[in-house]
Write a protein that holds these residues in place. Structure first.
Motif, PDB file in Angstrom:
ATOM      1  N   LYS A  41       0.854  -1.193   0.000  1.00 28.87           N
ATOM      2  CA  LYS A  41       0.000   0.000   0.000  1.00 28.87           C
ATOM      3  C   LYS A  41       0.885   1.237   0.000  1.00 28.87           C
ATOM      4  O   LYS A  41       1.820   1.331   0.785  1.00 28.87           O
ATOM      5  CB  LYS A  41      -0.887   0.028   1.240  1.00 28.87           C
ATOM      6  CG  LYS A  41      -1.934  -1.035   1.253  1.00 28.87           C
ATOM      7  CD  LYS A  41      -2.766  -0.924   2.505  1.00 28.87           C
ATOM      8  CE  LYS A  41      -2.564  -2.164   3.318  1.00 28.87           C
ATOM      9  NZ  LYS A  41      -3.236  -2.143   4.596  1.00 28.87           N
ATOM     10  N   TYR A  42       0.591   2.138  -0.898  1.00 30.79           N
ATOM     11  CA  TYR A  42       1.268   3.431  -0.958  1.00 30.79           C
ATOM     12  C   TYR A  42       0.261   4.504  -0.585  1.00 30.79           C
ATOM     13  O   TYR A  42      -0.798   4.605  -1.189  1.00 30.79           O
ATOM     14  CB  TYR A  42       1.797   3.717  -2.374  1.00 30.79           C
ATOM     15  CG  TYR A  42       2.985   2.891  -2.758  1.00 30.79           C
ATOM     16  CD1 TYR A  42       4.267   3.283  -2.377  1.00 30.79           C
ATOM     17  CD2 TYR A  42       2.837   1.728  -3.494  1.00 30.79           C
ATOM     18  CE1 TYR A  42       5.374   2.523  -2.731  1.00 30.79           C
ATOM     19  CE2 TYR A  42       3.936   0.967  -3.843  1.00 30.79           C
ATOM     20  CZ  TYR A  42       5.201   1.369  -3.465  1.00 30.79           C
ATOM     21  OH  TYR A  42       6.280   0.618  -3.804  1.00 30.79           O
ATOM     22  N   TYR A  43       0.609   5.293   0.414  1.00 30.51           N
ATOM     23  CA  TYR A  43      -0.261   6.368   0.874  1.00 30.51           C
ATOM     24  C   TYR A  43       0.321   7.708   0.429  1.00 30.51           C
ATOM     25  O   TYR A  43       1.539   7.886   0.438  1.00 30.51           O
ATOM     26  CB  TYR A  43      -0.378   6.353   2.395  1.00 30.51           C
ATOM     27  CG  TYR A  43      -1.033   5.109   2.929  1.00 30.51           C
ATOM     28  CD1 TYR A  43      -2.417   4.999   2.951  1.00 30.51           C
ATOM     29  CD2 TYR A  43      -0.269   4.050   3.404  1.00 30.51           C
ATOM     30  CE1 TYR A  43      -3.033   3.858   3.438  1.00 30.51           C
ATOM     31  CE2 TYR A  43      -0.886   2.902   3.895  1.00 30.51           C
ATOM     32  CZ  TYR A  43      -2.258   2.814   3.914  1.00 30.51           C
ATOM     33  OH  TYR A  43      -2.865   1.681   4.390  1.00 30.51           O
ATOM     34  N   PRO A  44      -0.532   8.667   0.073  1.00 24.97           N
ATOM     35  CA  PRO A  44      -0.040   9.985  -0.358  1.00 24.97           C
ATOM     36  C   PRO A  44       0.332  10.863   0.838  1.00 24.97           C
ATOM     37  O   PRO A  44      -0.210  11.937   1.046  1.00 24.97           O
ATOM     38  CB  PRO A  44      -1.231  10.546  -1.145  1.00 24.97           C
ATOM     39  CG  PRO A  44      -2.433   9.914  -0.495  1.00 24.97           C
ATOM     40  CD  PRO A  44      -1.980   8.543  -0.076  1.00 24.97           C
ATOM     41  N   THR A  64      -6.490   1.860  -7.342  1.00 20.22           N
ATOM     42  CA  THR A  64      -6.331   3.232  -6.869  1.00 20.22           C
ATOM     43  C   THR A  64      -7.607   3.646  -6.147  1.00 20.22           C
ATOM     44  O   THR A  64      -8.713   3.428  -6.647  1.00 20.22           O
ATOM     45  CB  THR A  64      -6.078   4.188  -8.050  1.00 20.22           C
ATOM     46  OG1 THR A  64      -4.934   3.739  -8.776  1.00 20.22           O
ATOM     47  CG2 THR A  64      -5.833   5.605  -7.554  1.00 20.22           C
ATOM     48  N   PHE A  65      -7.438   4.246  -4.966  1.00 22.05           N
ATOM     49  CA  PHE A  65      -8.572   4.703  -4.178  1.00 22.05           C
ATOM     50  C   PHE A  65      -8.739   6.210  -4.337  1.00 22.05           C
ATOM     51  O   PHE A  65      -7.805   6.909  -4.733  1.00 22.05           O
ATOM     52  CB  PHE A  65      -8.376   4.325  -2.705  1.00 22.05           C
ATOM     53  CG  PHE A  65      -8.374   2.831  -2.493  1.00 22.05           C
ATOM     54  CD1 PHE A  65      -9.546   2.158  -2.201  1.00 22.05           C
ATOM     55  CD2 PHE A  65      -7.191   2.104  -2.612  1.00 22.05           C
ATOM     56  CE1 PHE A  65      -9.554   0.787  -2.029  1.00 22.05           C
ATOM     57  CE2 PHE A  65      -7.186   0.741  -2.440  1.00 22.05           C
ATOM     58  CZ  PHE A  65      -8.365   0.064  -2.144  1.00 22.05           C
ATOM     59  N   THR A 125      -4.529   6.634  -2.455  1.00 24.91           N
ATOM     60  CA  THR A 125      -3.828   5.425  -2.011  1.00 24.91           C
ATOM     61  C   THR A 125      -3.791   4.410  -3.143  1.00 24.91           C
ATOM     62  O   THR A 125      -4.771   4.240  -3.867  1.00 24.91           O
ATOM     63  CB  THR A 125      -4.535   4.811  -0.783  1.00 24.91           C
ATOM     64  OG1 THR A 125      -4.508   5.760   0.280  1.00 24.91           O
ATOM     65  CG2 THR A 125      -3.865   3.526  -0.337  1.00 24.91           C
ATOM     66  N   LEU A 126      -2.646   3.759  -3.276  1.00 25.96           N
ATOM     67  CA  LEU A 126      -2.493   2.679  -4.258  1.00 25.96           C
ATOM     68  C   LEU A 126      -2.323   1.361  -3.525  1.00 25.96           C
ATOM     69  O   LEU A 126      -1.606   1.281  -2.521  1.00 25.96           O
ATOM     70  CB  LEU A 126      -1.236   2.897  -5.112  1.00 25.96           C
ATOM     71  CG  LEU A 126      -1.162   4.155  -5.961  1.00 25.96           C
ATOM     72  CD1 LEU A 126       0.211   4.235  -6.637  1.00 25.96           C
ATOM     73  CD2 LEU A 126      -2.253   4.148  -7.005  1.00 25.96           C
ATOM     74  N   LEU A 127      -2.976   0.325  -4.018  1.00 17.19           N
ATOM     75  CA  LEU A 127      -2.794  -1.028  -3.509  1.00 17.19           C
ATOM     76  C   LEU A 127      -2.260  -1.851  -4.670  1.00 17.19           C
ATOM     77  O   LEU A 127      -2.940  -2.043  -5.681  1.00 17.19           O
ATOM     78  CB  LEU A 127      -4.108  -1.609  -2.987  1.00 17.19           C
ATOM     79  CG  LEU A 127      -4.043  -3.064  -2.523  1.00 17.19           C
ATOM     80  CD1 LEU A 127      -3.044  -3.234  -1.374  1.00 17.19           C
ATOM     81  CD2 LEU A 127      -5.432  -3.551  -2.111  1.00 17.19           C
ATOM     82  N   LEU A 128      -1.023  -2.284  -4.532  1.00 11.82           N
ATOM     83  CA  LEU A 128      -0.364  -3.050  -5.590  1.00 11.82           C
ATOM     84  C   LEU A 128      -0.177  -4.481  -5.110  1.00 11.82           C
ATOM     85  O   LEU A 128       0.318  -4.731  -4.016  1.00 11.82           O
ATOM     86  CB  LEU A 128       0.994  -2.430  -5.925  1.00 11.82           C
ATOM     87  CG  LEU A 128       0.946  -0.951  -6.320  1.00 11.82           C
ATOM     88  CD1 LEU A 128       2.354  -0.398  -6.459  1.00 11.82           C
ATOM     89  CD2 LEU A 128       0.155  -0.756  -7.587  1.00 11.82           C
TER      90      LEU A 128
END
Length: 124
Positions: free
Chosen positions: A82-85, A111-112, A116-119
């Motif tokens: 998970k990548y958070y901005p 992409t939320f 936020t990205l969930l890869l």
């Protein structure tokens, strides 16, 4: 989970933070937990994961820091990152382990609305 991931729950009196799951805490410093839903594993996590993989059932989820993730990297079949901005400036490494490149393929991305990205990656 690792001791570092488990400790915040203990600090507020929660001994079973994932009550809907079988829970294991990998720790060389925690002698025991007064909760039958949580098992302390003092040995290596690789043996635990290999044993769990042989059982029928669902996925094995890791909740921990880079040390536990690094130890379990050889047994990792799939990663969800998970990548958070948010820029925090410091943090825990995703993997703390000897440099041994491991190859994974991007299997899915989501992409939320908040950025936020969930890869999801699977081992090659």
């Amino acid at each position: 989970m690792g001791r570092g991931a488990y400790q915040p729950a203990l600090d507020i009196g929660v001994t079973s933070p994932y009550a809907h799951l079988r829970q294991y805490v990998v720790s060389s410093t925690l002698s025991g937990i007064d909760d039958p839903a949580v098992e302390v594993v003092s040995g290596g996590p690789i043996e635990l994961v290999r044993r769990l993989k042989k059982e029928d059932g669902g996925d094995i989820w890791l909740c921990g820091g880079g040390k536990l993730a690094g130890a379990l990297l050889p047994e990792t079949d799939e990663m969800m990152i998970k990548y958070y901005p948010v820029v925090a400036g410091a943090g825990i490494p995703v993997f703390t382990a000897e440099f041994q490149p491991q190859l994974f393929d991007l299997a899915d991305s989501r992409t939320f609305a908040n950025g936020t990205l969930l890869l999801t990656y699977t081992r090659k």
